[in-house]
Design a protein around this motif. Sequence first.
Motif, short mmCIF file in Angstrom:
data_model
loop_
_atom_site.label_atom_id
_atom_site.label_comp_id
_atom_site.label_asym_id
_atom_site.label_seq_id
_atom_site.Cartn_x
_atom_site.Cartn_y
_atom_site.Cartn_z
N LYS A 14 -16.22 -33.08 30.26
CA LYS A 14 -16.72 -32.79 31.60
C LYS A 14 -16.59 -31.31 31.93
CE LYS A 14 -16.29 -37.32 33.67
NZ LYS A 14 -15.64 -38.16 34.66
N ARG A 15 -15.52 -30.70 31.46
CA ARG A 15 -15.30 -29.28 31.70
C ARG A 15 -16.26 -28.40 30.91
NH1 ARG A 15 -9.68 -28.21 30.04
NH2 ARG A 15 -9.35 -30.33 30.72
N ASN A 16 -16.61 -28.82 29.69
CA ASN A 16 -17.36 -27.97 28.77
C ASN A 16 -18.80 -28.40 28.49
OD1 ASN A 16 -15.18 -26.06 27.95
ND2 ASN A 16 -14.20 -27.98 27.44
N GLY A 17 -19.20 -29.59 28.86
CA GLY A 17 -20.56 -30.06 28.59
C GLY A 17 -20.71 -30.59 27.17
N SER A 18 -20.59 -29.74 26.20
CA SER A 18 -20.57 -30.16 24.80
C SER A 18 -19.35 -29.52 24.16
CB SER A 18 -21.84 -29.74 24.07
OG SER A 18 -21.90 -28.34 23.93
N ILE A 19 -18.91 -30.12 23.06
CA ILE A 19 -17.67 -29.63 22.47
C ILE A 19 -17.61 -29.97 20.99
CG2 ILE A 19 -16.27 -31.67 22.93
CD1 ILE A 19 -14.17 -29.57 24.02
N ASN A 21 -15.19 -30.67 17.45
CA ASN A 21 -13.95 -31.34 17.08
C ASN A 21 -12.77 -30.36 17.13
OD1 ASN A 21 -11.79 -32.15 15.16
ND2 ASN A 21 -13.09 -33.93 14.82
N SER A 22 -12.96 -29.17 16.63
CA SER A 22 -11.85 -28.19 16.60
C SER A 22 -11.39 -27.81 18.00
CB SER A 22 -12.28 -26.93 15.83
OG SER A 22 -13.39 -26.31 16.46
N ILE A 23 -12.29 -27.76 18.95
CA ILE A 23 -11.93 -27.43 20.33
C ILE A 23 -11.18 -28.59 20.96
CG2 ILE A 23 -12.81 -26.81 22.60
CD1 ILE A 23 -13.06 -24.59 20.49
N ILE A 24 -11.60 -29.81 20.68
CA ILE A 24 -10.88 -30.98 21.18
C ILE A 24 -9.44 -30.94 20.68
CG2 ILE A 24 -10.67 -33.50 21.02
CD1 ILE A 24 -13.75 -33.57 20.86
N ARG A 25 -9.27 -30.65 19.39
CA ARG A 25 -7.91 -30.58 18.83
C ARG A 25 -7.09 -29.50 19.51
NH1 ARG A 25 -10.71 -30.46 13.72
NH2 ARG A 25 -9.77 -28.42 13.37
N GLU A 26 -7.69 -28.35 19.71
CA GLU A 26 -6.97 -27.23 20.32
C GLU A 26 -6.60 -27.51 21.78
OE1 GLU A 26 -8.01 -22.70 21.66
OE2 GLU A 26 -8.88 -23.42 19.78
N LEU A 27 -7.56 -27.96 22.56
CA LEU A 27 -7.32 -28.16 23.99
C LEU A 27 -6.43 -29.37 24.29
CD1 LEU A 27 -10.85 -27.37 25.46
CD2 LEU A 27 -8.83 -25.90 25.46
N CYS A 28 -6.55 -30.41 23.48
CA CYS A 28 -5.80 -31.64 23.74
C CYS A 28 -4.52 -31.74 22.90
CB CYS A 28 -6.67 -32.86 23.46
SG CYS A 28 -8.09 -32.98 24.56
#
Length: 62
Positions: A14-19, A21-28
């Motif tokens: 919701k924050r980024n629109g599209s994302i 896998n590497s960003i999901i790992r980093e942010l979460c």
Amino acid sequence: MIYTSKRNGIRVFKRNGSIKNSIIRELCGFTKQRARATIDKMIAENLIFKVGAGSATEYKLK
């Protein structure tokens, strides 16, 4: 565990629109396996869809 991961993942989408896998790992703070399991679950539940392939793969909310 997947429920919490999925909820965190949806916030990121919701924050980024599209994302990626590497960003999901980093942010979460997910491991590669946890991120993949969460993404697969969200795709199976028709919440997100995959765009692209390989390192260019992104996921978007439906």
